[in-house]
Design a protein around this motif. Structure first.
Motif, mmCIF file in Angstrom:
data_model
loop_
_atom_site.group_PDB
_atom_site.id
_atom_site.type_symbol
_atom_site.label_atom_id
_atom_site.label_comp_id
_atom_site.label_asym_id
_atom_site.label_seq_id
_atom_site.Cartn_x
_atom_site.Cartn_y
_atom_site.Cartn_z
ATOM 1 N N LYS A 226 77.282 141.590 -29.742
ATOM 2 C CA LYS A 226 78.155 141.614 -30.899
ATOM 3 C C LYS A 226 77.416 142.213 -32.085
ATOM 4 O O LYS A 226 76.186 142.223 -32.118
ATOM 5 C CB LYS A 226 78.673 140.215 -31.239
ATOM 6 C CG LYS A 226 77.632 139.127 -31.342
ATOM 7 C CD LYS A 226 78.308 137.800 -31.686
ATOM 8 C CE LYS A 226 77.337 136.635 -31.576
ATOM 9 N NZ LYS A 226 77.224 136.155 -30.203
ATOM 10 N N ALA A 227 78.193 142.705 -33.034
ATOM 11 C CA ALA A 227 77.624 143.232 -34.271
ATOM 12 C C ALA A 227 77.250 142.040 -35.145
ATOM 13 O O ALA A 227 78.115 141.334 -35.643
ATOM 14 C CB ALA A 227 78.640 144.124 -34.983
ATOM 15 N N GLU A 228 75.962 141.801 -35.299
ATOM 16 C CA GLU A 228 75.504 140.594 -35.983
ATOM 17 C C GLU A 228 75.046 140.893 -37.401
ATOM 18 O O GLU A 228 74.416 141.919 -37.671
ATOM 19 C CB GLU A 228 74.368 139.946 -35.200
ATOM 20 C CG GLU A 228 74.795 139.420 -33.831
ATOM 21 C CD GLU A 228 73.719 138.581 -33.193
ATOM 22 O OE1 GLU A 228 72.532 138.793 -33.517
ATOM 23 O OE2 GLU A 228 74.048 137.711 -32.370
ATOM 24 N N PHE A 229 75.360 139.944 -38.286
ATOM 25 C CA PHE A 229 74.884 139.996 -39.654
ATOM 26 C C PHE A 229 73.613 139.162 -39.765
ATOM 27 O O PHE A 229 73.242 138.409 -38.853
ATOM 28 C CB PHE A 229 75.956 139.469 -40.609
ATOM 29 C CG PHE A 229 77.203 140.307 -40.646
ATOM 30 C CD1 PHE A 229 77.309 141.383 -41.502
ATOM 31 C CD2 PHE A 229 78.275 140.020 -39.806
ATOM 32 C CE1 PHE A 229 78.452 142.158 -41.543
ATOM 33 C CE2 PHE A 229 79.427 140.783 -39.829
ATOM 34 C CZ PHE A 229 79.511 141.861 -40.705
ATOM 35 N N ASP A 230 72.924 139.297 -40.889
ATOM 36 C CA ASP A 230 71.709 138.533 -41.111
ATOM 37 C C ASP A 230 72.016 137.040 -41.013
ATOM 38 O O ASP A 230 72.886 136.534 -41.735
ATOM 39 C CB ASP A 230 71.142 138.863 -42.499
ATOM 40 C CG ASP A 230 69.734 138.320 -42.696
ATOM 41 O OD1 ASP A 230 69.427 137.249 -42.148
ATOM 42 O OD2 ASP A 230 68.950 138.972 -43.404
ATOM 43 N N SER A 438 73.373 149.750 -40.004
ATOM 44 C CA SER A 438 73.040 150.523 -41.204
ATOM 45 C C SER A 438 73.263 149.706 -42.466
ATOM 46 O O SER A 438 72.475 149.773 -43.420
ATOM 47 C CB SER A 438 73.888 151.807 -41.252
ATOM 48 O OG SER A 438 73.644 152.619 -40.120
ATOM 49 N N LEU A 439 74.342 148.918 -42.483
ATOM 50 C CA LEU A 439 74.625 148.084 -43.651
ATOM 51 C C LEU A 439 73.501 147.085 -43.912
ATOM 52 O O LEU A 439 73.138 146.826 -45.067
ATOM 53 C CB LEU A 439 75.939 147.337 -43.453
ATOM 54 C CG LEU A 439 77.239 148.101 -43.714
ATOM 55 C CD1 LEU A 439 78.432 147.245 -43.327
ATOM 56 C CD2 LEU A 439 77.329 148.512 -45.174
ATOM 57 N N SER A 444 71.821 147.154 -51.594
ATOM 58 C CA SER A 444 73.023 146.755 -52.322
ATOM 59 C C SER A 444 73.900 145.843 -51.475
ATOM 60 O O SER A 444 74.510 144.897 -51.980
ATOM 61 C CB SER A 444 73.813 147.993 -52.750
ATOM 62 O OG SER A 444 74.135 148.805 -51.631
ATOM 63 N N PHE A 445 73.960 146.113 -50.174
ATOM 64 C CA PHE A 445 74.769 145.263 -49.293
ATOM 65 C C PHE A 445 74.125 143.884 -49.148
ATOM 66 O O PHE A 445 74.822 142.862 -49.137
ATOM 67 C CB PHE A 445 74.918 145.913 -47.918
ATOM 68 C CG PHE A 445 75.737 145.097 -46.956
ATOM 69 C CD1 PHE A 445 77.120 145.054 -47.069
ATOM 70 C CD2 PHE A 445 75.129 144.357 -45.956
ATOM 71 C CE1 PHE A 445 77.883 144.299 -46.189
ATOM 72 C CE2 PHE A 445 75.887 143.594 -45.074
ATOM 73 C CZ PHE A 445 77.268 143.577 -45.188
ATOM 74 N N ARG A 446 72.800 143.824 -49.074
ATOM 75 C CA ARG A 446 72.125 142.539 -48.963
ATOM 76 C C ARG A 446 72.309 141.727 -50.241
ATOM 77 O O ARG A 446 72.447 140.495 -50.193
ATOM 78 C CB ARG A 446 70.642 142.746 -48.643
ATOM 79 C CG ARG A 446 70.397 143.399 -47.294
ATOM 80 C CD ARG A 446 68.915 143.464 -46.963
ATOM 81 N NE ARG A 446 68.387 142.140 -46.732
ATOM 82 C CZ ARG A 446 68.491 141.474 -45.574
ATOM 83 N NH1 ARG A 446 69.127 142.027 -44.567
ATOM 84 N NH2 ARG A 446 67.971 140.274 -45.432
ATOM 85 N N THR A 447 72.339 142.398 -51.377
ATOM 86 C CA THR A 447 72.618 141.695 -52.634
ATOM 87 C C THR A 447 74.026 141.132 -52.626
ATOM 88 O O THR A 447 74.256 139.989 -53.060
ATOM 89 C CB THR A 447 72.446 142.656 -53.822
ATOM 90 O OG1 THR A 447 71.098 143.147 -53.840
ATOM 91 C CG2 THR A 447 72.751 141.955 -55.136
ATOM 92 N N PHE A 448 74.975 141.915 -52.118
ATOM 93 C CA PHE A 448 76.360 141.440 -52.012
ATOM 94 C C PHE A 448 76.445 140.218 -51.106
ATOM 95 O O PHE A 448 77.129 139.233 -51.431
ATOM 96 C CB PHE A 448 77.245 142.569 -51.477
ATOM 97 C CG PHE A 448 78.614 142.120 -51.055
ATOM 98 C CD1 PHE A 448 79.587 141.851 -52.004
ATOM 99 C CD2 PHE A 448 78.921 141.958 -49.716
ATOM 100 C CE1 PHE A 448 80.849 141.423 -51.617
ATOM 101 C CE2 PHE A 448 80.182 141.533 -49.323
ATOM 102 C CZ PHE A 448 81.144 141.268 -50.281
ATOM 103 N N MET A 449 75.764 140.236 -49.965
ATOM 104 C CA MET A 449 75.788 139.102 -49.048
ATOM 105 C C MET A 449 75.133 137.883 -49.682
ATOM 106 O O MET A 449 75.578 136.741 -49.483
ATOM 107 C CB MET A 449 75.081 139.476 -47.742
ATOM 108 C CG MET A 449 75.803 140.522 -46.918
ATOM 109 S SD MET A 449 77.411 139.960 -46.307
ATOM 110 C CE MET A 449 76.908 138.752 -45.092
ATOM 111 N N GLN A 461 69.602 132.260 -52.126
ATOM 112 C CA GLN A 461 68.435 132.639 -51.337
ATOM 113 C C GLN A 461 67.257 132.971 -52.254
ATOM 114 O O GLN A 461 67.416 133.655 -53.253
ATOM 115 C CB GLN A 461 68.760 133.865 -50.481
ATOM 116 C CG GLN A 461 69.934 133.676 -49.527
ATOM 117 C CD GLN A 461 69.596 132.791 -48.353
ATOM 118 O OE1 GLN A 461 68.458 132.783 -47.899
ATOM 119 N NE2 GLN A 461 70.564 132.039 -47.869
ATOM 120 N N ALA A 462 66.086 132.466 -51.880
ATOM 121 C CA ALA A 462 64.865 132.762 -52.631
ATOM 122 C C ALA A 462 63.705 132.867 -51.654
ATOM 123 O O ALA A 462 62.817 132.011 -51.612
ATOM 124 C CB ALA A 462 64.599 131.690 -53.683
ATOM 125 N N GLY A 463 63.763 133.912 -50.839
ATOM 126 C CA GLY A 463 62.711 134.092 -49.844
ATOM 127 C C GLY A 463 62.785 133.023 -48.772
ATOM 128 O O GLY A 463 63.813 132.838 -48.127
#
Length: 856
Positions: A226-230, A438-439, A444-449, A461-463
């Motif tokens: 599956k296409a997995e997100f972080d 790619s996302l 910018s996408f990680r900031t959005f998430m 999130q802080a590390g």
């Protein structure tokens, strides 16, 4: 360098030529079918392409309108409808064209003009379409999988989702400048002039074995991806589970078909002729068989029913060879903008039918023309064999789904999956995996998430740590006054086995610090927030608590719960030290055990006091308890989404069982009392087809022991907030009822708009009815009742000195509610009535409570 460059130029040129020719390959025909005698529309007329080797066609809607897309190589269409002569119309070479069709009633005499008779009233009696559907129902068991003694087959599944109805204006916004690679302009991605932005994809390949007696169906999952997100932001397994539940398998041979949180009556259910209208609309012949096209429609467009077509065999089996189903726009499906089901069946050499393809497409949106989420689940079955018996070990594995544990490296490769798929991915599906990868790499996408996770879960999130939850940073209560809190926890970035969490809080009224600290060690090298859990936890805490308040999915110091009705001055300071162990098994059986020391100190108007002979009360500063507990929970086939704080359950038809035992141990670590607390609970969701569903909770406890103070007894769950609490008594006051034995029932009945859908104008609002009933009955044995035993803590009094705590009399406490759900698609509002014990101090008889509730 020249050869590769020329090669790519040549390939690009071929692609452009192909795309150009492909764009001209199809033409779109729109039009309307009308009665030539009176110009009235003819609904559900059949429009077919003449000369097509494979059937290509469409049907007119209620207004007689139709849309048909056909290859430009065909030059004629045929239009037919029961009771009318068929007509053929030529098709031009224009890419888009309009054909208005006029059909003449069959067997009319042109020389005589007679007033047109009214259309005959629909009836099941002497209706050949109804007789045919009854034959289908009669042969239903022999034509479904459960009609075979043994069967096995390969099963390929895919679920794909994308953001739908996105236009060029949306695409060309400045914020999407770096994301243009997502908007690939291909015919398979761009629909009706708007874009579908691919967002999620998963595939699964399995071997399925079925045995009728004893019944078993086991699915061995051989490969999945599956296409997995972080995982820092998303529970990928939970997301997959949720999507699989939304896009559940469609079994047309069941009486009821589960779609989202609703049950739709199947058009071949036993009672189908009572709720559906059936029409024979065509006969389809091919080289192997003759099929009857059977169109069906709901008698009431507002009921949870399908409309569409069945293709039924006339070989004596009366089997469904194919099905096309959708739903009427009038039904109450909340966020669903469009729904489409396609089913296909094939026949084995021994005259048995089996499902070969199932497709379920759903388009979700807040409004009919707004942006939404469009998804599709496709199941393809190949290499079907029946009658082949396998060893019992194949059928006797405990779980229905068996995942082959060692995933081969090549399972991630596209070339490997190309060998498994019975049909290739579409263009839009094939790019999803690369787009998601790619996302993940774009800042910018990680900031959005990160921001999305903060809004939805309350953690920043802080590390290697998360700070939150933010909705508890500020709150108010009459004991602590204004309360500030800050906390957080570690993540897998720091360690996958070891987790630390905690918070500190300060009350500006009582001028006291509160805290919580816990360290957890995972024993299975998995995150403690993933299934199956297996861990040991050590914790220490000191904080305030309202006796009898037990909230669901929120913290008690949530700022939104700072507002309460009635007196709210009975608090405890709890100092707790615990060691806990929990283990979950793959069959959804879980066990937990723990040992804790618990010091309770009264605050506000709450007091621990023993009655004296002279009528006075001797105050007790605190109560110390040492408890050992063990619990067992069994939730067959349970599914859920794992959030930052809670698991959000996805309920099914199976019951959930809970058993807990707690022992108070005197003289161990300062414990003051011996007691044994046994509790048992059962939860079950009952699906009631067209009448919605009901959630039923039944539970009870028995506490063995004598001379026990009320803090170690049952302080029944009360709710003085204005939020409707499912498991609490919403018009019961804090600490109002105390018992050492009880039984209770809680029924939440969701009718899903069954009544409102039939009321004109009101049905446009898509509102839904909800009803509830809660009752609890129990008591206090004399040895634990302050009215009979002076050696236990006295009954509690409120700020006015009136007694505020009781046990049950000759009848149970009861409350009921009637509410409206789906207000603005997310809000439930109930009018709650307390049915008895109205003479107790500050007992409210009526109340209005609200709750956020998302439903489909």
């Amino acid at each position: 360098m020249k050869t590769p460059l020329l090669h790519w130029i040549f390939t690009l040129g071929l692609l452009l030529i192909f795309q150009s020719s492909y764009a001209q390959q199809y033409i779109t025909i729109k039009g309307r079918v009308i009665n030539a005698d009176n110009s009235e529309p003819i609904p559900y007329a059949s429009i077919k392409v003449v000369g097509a080797a494979k059937e290509i066609g469409a049907s007119s809607n209620d207004k007689g309108e139709y849309t048909l897309s056909i290859p430009s190589t065909y030059q004629k269409i045929r239009i037919s409808s029961v009771g009318f002569d068929s007509e053929e119309y030529p098709v031009s070479t224009e890419k888009e064209q309009y054909i208005r069709v006029m059909l003449f009633p069959a067997n009319t005499i042109e020389e005589v003009v007679v007033k047109a008779p009214k259309r005959a009233k629909y009836s099941n009696k002497n209706n050949p379409a109804v007789e045919l559907i009854r034959k289908v129902v009669e042969h239903r068991e022999q034509n479904r999988l459960t009609g075979q003694k043994f069967a096995e087959f390969d099963q390929y599944e895919k679920i794909s989702l994308g953001l739908s109805n996105l236009n060029d204006k949306f695409k060309n916004r400045k914020v999407f400048k770096k994301y243009q690679f997502l908007f690939e302009e291909a015919d398979s991605v761009k629909e009706g002039g708007n874009y579908v932005l691919p967002a999620y994809m998963e595939e699964k390949f399995s071997k399925v074995y079925y045995r009728k007696d004893p019944n078993a169906k086991k699915q061995y999952i051989l490969a999945e991806r599956k296409a997995e997100f972080d995982p820092k932001f998303v529970d990928n397994d939970g997301l997959s589970t949720y999507f699989n539940r939304l896009y559940d398998e469609v079994e047309i041979y069941d009486n009821n078909i589960n779609i989202l949180t609703n049950q739709f009556l199947s058009p071949i259910a036993n009672s189908a002729p009572t709720f559906y209208r059936f029409y024979i609309t065509d006969t389809v012949k091919n080289k192997d068989e003759t099929l009857v096209e059977l169109s069906f429609f709901p008698r009431n467009k507002n009921d949870l029913l399908f409309k569409g077509k069945l293709y039924v065999t006339l070989d004596g089996n009366y089997a469904v060879k194919a099905a096309e189903m959708t739903v009427a726009d009038e039904i109450n499906l909340n966020f669903v903008r469009d729904l489409d089901i396609q089913l296909g069946f094939s026949k084995t050499n021994d005259n048995k039918y089996y499902l070969t393809k199932s497709s379920l497409g759903i388009d979700f949106a807040l409004t009919g023309k707004g942006k939404g989420i469009k998804g599709k689940r496709v199941v393809l079955i190949d290499k079907y064999q029946n009658g082949m018996q396998r060893p019992d070990s194949i059928y006797n594995v405990p779980d229905q789904f068996v995942v082959i544990p060692e995933e081969a490296p090549e399972q991630k490769e596209e070339s490997y999956w190309a060998t498994l798929r019975p049909e290739p991915l579409s263009r839009s599906e094939s790019i999803i995996y690369n787009n998601i990868d790619s996302l993940q790499k774009m800042p910018s996408f990680r900031t959005f998430m990160d921001l999305s996770a903060l809004i939805l879960s309350g953690y920043k999130q802080a590390g290697p740590v998360e700070i939150g939850p933010v909705n508890t940073f500020y709150s108010y209560n009459p004991i602590e006054g204004f309360r500030l809190r800050v906390g957080g926890r570690t993540t897998e970035q720091l360690s996958k086995r070891f987790y630390v969490e905690g918070y500190g809080a300060y009350g500006f009224e009582d001028k006291k610090w509160k805290y919580f600290a816990a360290a957890t060690y995972s024993l299975n090298n998995k995150s403690i927030y993933k299934f199956p859990q297996h861990y040991v936890r050590v914790s220490a805490s000191y904080d305030t608590k309202i006796p009898g308040q037990n909230l669901e999915f929120v913290q008690e110091d949530n700022v939104l719960l700072s507002f309460k009705r009635g007196e709210n001055k009975s608090y405890l300071y709890n100092e707790v030290y615990r060691v806990d162990y929990k283990v979950e098994f793959s069959n959804n059986l879980s066990m937990n055990a723990g040992l804790g020391m618990w010091k309770q100190t009264p605050a506000g108007v709450l007091q621990f006091a023993l009655p004296q002979d002279d009528g006075s009360l001797m105050p007790i500063n605190n109560l110390n308890s040492t408890e050992f507990n063990v619990g067992i929970r069994y939730a067959p086939h349970e599914e859920f989404y794992q959030g930052k704080l809670y698991r959000t359950p996805i309920f099914n038809k199976y019951p959930i069982l809970n058993f807990n035992y707690t022992a108070g141990i005197k003289d161990l670590f300062g414990g003051e009392h011996n007691y044994h607390n046994f509790s048992l609970g059962v939860f079950k969701r009952f699906y009631l087809s067209q009448l919605g569903y009901a959630d039923v909770n039944v539970d009870g406890t028995y506490i063995a022991g004598s001379n026990l103070p009320f803090p170690v007894l049952n302080i029944h769950r009360a709710n003085q907030t204005y939020a409707y609490q499912l498991q609490s008594y919403n018009l019961m006051n804090f600490m109002e009822f105390i018992s050492d034995h009880h039984a209770s029932i809680n029924v939440q009945y969701y009718m899903n708009g069954f009544i409102f859908n039939k009321i004109p104008l009101l049905n446009k609002l898509k509102l839904r009815e909800v009803f509830s009933f809660k009752g609890v009955y129990g008591g206090l044995r004399d040895e634990n009742n302050p009215s009979y035993n002076p050696d236990v803590y006295a009954w509690q009094t409120n700020g006015d000195g009136d007694r505020m705590s009781f046990t049950f009399g000759n009848e149970p406490y009861m409350e009921a509610s009637a509410g409206v759900a789906n207000i603005f698609k997310v809000l439930r509002v109930d009018v709650v009535k307390r049915l008895n014990y109205l003479d107790n101090p500050n007992a409210p008889e009526w109340g209005i409570r609200a709750r956020i509730k998302f439903d489909f």
